[in-house]
Design a protein around this motif. Structure first.
Motif, PDB file in Angstrom:
ATOM      1  N   VAL A 102      -1.537   0.679 -11.422  1.00 57.16           N
ATOM      2  CA  VAL A 102      -2.098   1.256 -10.198  1.00 57.16           C
ATOM      3  C   VAL A 102      -2.855   2.520 -10.583  1.00 57.16           C
ATOM      4  O   VAL A 102      -2.261   3.474 -11.099  1.00 57.16           O
ATOM      5  CB  VAL A 102      -0.998   1.585  -9.175  1.00 57.16           C
ATOM      6  N   SER A 121       0.827  -1.205   0.000  1.00 55.17           N
ATOM      7  CA  SER A 121       0.000   0.000   0.000  1.00 55.17           C
ATOM      8  C   SER A 121       0.859   1.251   0.000  1.00 55.17           C
ATOM      9  O   SER A 121       0.592   2.217  -0.730  1.00 55.17           O
ATOM     10  CB  SER A 121      -0.937  -0.001   1.209  1.00 55.17           C
ATOM     11  N   HIS A 161      -7.104   1.948  -6.760  1.00 54.33           N
ATOM     12  CA  HIS A 161      -6.174   1.172  -5.948  1.00 54.33           C
ATOM     13  C   HIS A 161      -5.620   2.004  -4.797  1.00 54.33           C
ATOM     14  O   HIS A 161      -5.334   1.476  -3.714  1.00 54.33           O
ATOM     15  CB  HIS A 161      -5.027   0.645  -6.814  1.00 54.33           C
ATOM     16  N   ILE A 162      -5.485   3.292  -5.023  1.00 59.40           N
ATOM     17  CA  ILE A 162      -4.977   4.178  -3.980  1.00 59.40           C
ATOM     18  C   ILE A 162      -6.015   4.344  -2.874  1.00 59.40           C
ATOM     19  O   ILE A 162      -5.666   4.416  -1.682  1.00 59.40           O
ATOM     20  CB  ILE A 162      -4.590   5.552  -4.567  1.00 59.40           C
ATOM     21  N   GLN A 220       2.457   1.640  -3.434  1.00 53.57           N
ATOM     22  CA  GLN A 220       1.478   2.078  -4.433  1.00 53.57           C
ATOM     23  C   GLN A 220       1.205   3.575  -4.311  1.00 53.57           C
ATOM     24  O   GLN A 220       1.151   4.281  -5.324  1.00 53.57           O
ATOM     25  CB  GLN A 220       0.178   1.284  -4.260  1.00 53.57           C
ATOM     26  N   ILE A 221       1.026   4.040  -3.081  1.00 55.64           N
ATOM     27  CA  ILE A 221       0.752   5.462  -2.872  1.00 55.64           C
ATOM     28  C   ILE A 221       1.935   6.306  -3.327  1.00 55.64           C
ATOM     29  O   ILE A 221       1.769   7.328  -4.013  1.00 55.64           O
ATOM     30  CB  ILE A 221       0.424   5.725  -1.393  1.00 55.64           C
ATOM     31  N   ALA A 245      -5.592   1.306  -0.883  1.00 56.29           N
ATOM     32  CA  ALA A 245      -4.323   1.359  -0.158  1.00 56.29           C
ATOM     33  C   ALA A 245      -4.434   2.260   1.069  1.00 56.29           C
ATOM     34  O   ALA A 245      -3.937   1.921   2.158  1.00 56.29           O
ATOM     35  CB  ALA A 245      -3.214   1.848  -1.080  1.00 56.29           C
ATOM     36  N   ARG A 246      -5.072   3.401   0.907  1.00 58.03           N
ATOM     37  CA  ARG A 246      -5.223   4.318   2.047  1.00 58.03           C
ATOM     38  C   ARG A 246      -6.114   3.698   3.129  1.00 58.03           C
ATOM     39  O   ARG A 246      -5.885   3.889   4.334  1.00 58.03           O
ATOM     40  CB  ARG A 246      -5.781   5.661   1.581  1.00 58.03           C
ATOM     41  N   PHE A 297       2.138   6.268  -7.166  1.00 55.61           N
ATOM     42  CA  PHE A 297       1.049   7.027  -7.774  1.00 55.61           C
ATOM     43  C   PHE A 297       1.279   8.524  -7.597  1.00 55.61           C
ATOM     44  O   PHE A 297       1.041   9.320  -8.525  1.00 55.61           O
ATOM     45  CB  PHE A 297      -0.286   6.612  -7.162  1.00 55.61           C
ATOM     46  N   ASP A 298       1.738   8.919  -6.407  1.00 55.38           N
ATOM     47  CA  ASP A 298       2.040  10.334  -6.178  1.00 55.38           C
ATOM     48  C   ASP A 298       3.123  10.824  -7.137  1.00 55.38           C
ATOM     49  O   ASP A 298       3.036  11.939  -7.684  1.00 55.38           O
ATOM     50  CB  ASP A 298       2.492  10.550  -4.733  1.00 55.38           C
ATOM     51  N   ASN A 340      -6.324   5.291  -9.440  1.00 54.31           N
ATOM     52  CA  ASN A 340      -6.814   5.965  -8.245  1.00 54.31           C
ATOM     53  C   ASN A 340      -7.611   5.015  -7.350  1.00 54.31           C
ATOM     54  O   ASN A 340      -7.545   5.104  -6.119  1.00 54.31           O
ATOM     55  CB  ASN A 340      -7.676   7.166  -8.627  1.00 54.31           C
TER      56      ASN A 340
END
Length: 286
Positions: free
Chosen positions: A261, A236, A265-266, A239-240, A269-270, A243-244, A263
């Motif tokens: 990945v 997680s 999935h984010i 991934q974040i 993850a969050r 993505f960032d 949004n």
């Protein structure tokens, strides 16, 4: 507060008639306790159990555990007195057995304002009406009564719970549609760890928030199964981060371990990281 913002990995039934069990519950690592005035208490012990539980809840000492009281049905000779005795004693929610209609929830809500309502889903009619029950404004959670449900369905007992999957899924869908907690049913063979692992994993994979339990020895397995793994937490975070970084470069997707990945999935993850943090916080204060 969103009831799903806190962990419900392990939800342990405690007979309200047993003073020793009520005391021990203060030290057990369960996320939530269901103090049972219904099936676990013999008819001749109902009144004494009600008084004993009210005294224990007023005394407190249960830490950050979510405290649920399962009362007897309002159509029974004990239900109304159970609810009256639970006013102002510190319970977080009242759990009503065999809920089938919103009228039952309305009646319970009228009898005990200011306390959350939870519903046991353990009959075919309850399953079929799950969407309406989950939409009730006072309802914070479902607890699946799989033993009674299996009896009512007349189905065979199987390790894969094939005959119950449709009912479990119907109630889970209703709970998710309305943002309430969904707790899987009990595993009866409490000494059989392999079977408990398998059933907890099945409930987790279906999407349940946790497992209702009948013995303290089951807590550790439920807590482990319904918590994010270290691998899930690490993934997680990666991934974040990926993505960032992609967003900084004007991209709408990232790639982690050869997988796309996006949004969505984010968001997952969050939630995983938030759940891990909530579990750590709960365990620190319990």
């Amino acid at each position: 507060m969103d009831p799903r913002a806190r962990p419900f990995r392990s939800v342990l039934y405690i007979p309200a008639s047993k003073a020793r069990a009520l005391e021990k519950a203060r030290t057990l690592p369960a996320d939530a306790i269901i103090f049972d005035l219904e099936d676990a208490v013999a008819p001749e012990e109902k009144r004494a159990a009600r008084d004993l539980l009210a005294e224990a809840l007023r005394e407190g000492g249960y830490g950050a555990r979510f405290l649920i009281v399962r009362v007897n049905g309002l159509d029974s000779e004990w239900g109304a007195d159970d609810v009256a005795a639970m006013r102002g004693v510190g319970a977080d929610a009242i759990l009503l057995p065999k809920v089938e209609t919103t009228a039952q929830l309305d009646a319970l809500g009228d009898a005990i304002p200011g306390v959350g309502l939870w519903a046991m889903i353990e009959t075919p009619r309850g399953v079929l009406n799950a969407p309406a029950l989950a939409a009730h404004p006072r309802v914070g959670g479902f607890v699946m009564g799989t033993n009674d449900l299996a009896k009512e369905l007349g189905c065979r007992t199987r390790s894969d719970r094939l005959a119950l999957i449709a009912s479990l899924s119907q109630c889970l869908l209703a709970a998710r549609a309305h943002g309430i907690v969904a707790i899987d049913g009990v595993y009866n063979a409490f000494r059989h760890e392999e079977g408990l692992w398998a059933e907890c994993e099945q409930g987790r994979d279906l999407g349940f928030d946790g497992k209702s339990l009948i013995h303290p020895d089951q807590i550790a397995i439920a807590n482990a199964t319904f918590a994010p793994t270290s691998e899930e937490i690490e993934l997680s975070r990666r991934q974040i981060a990926a993505f960032d970084e992609a967003r900084k470069r004007g991209l709408g997707i990232a790639v982690v371990d050869g997988r796309i990945v996006e949004n969505l999935h984010i968001v997952t993850a969050r939630k995983t990281l938030a759940k891990a943090a909530a579990i750590a916080q709960l365990e620190a204060v319990s």
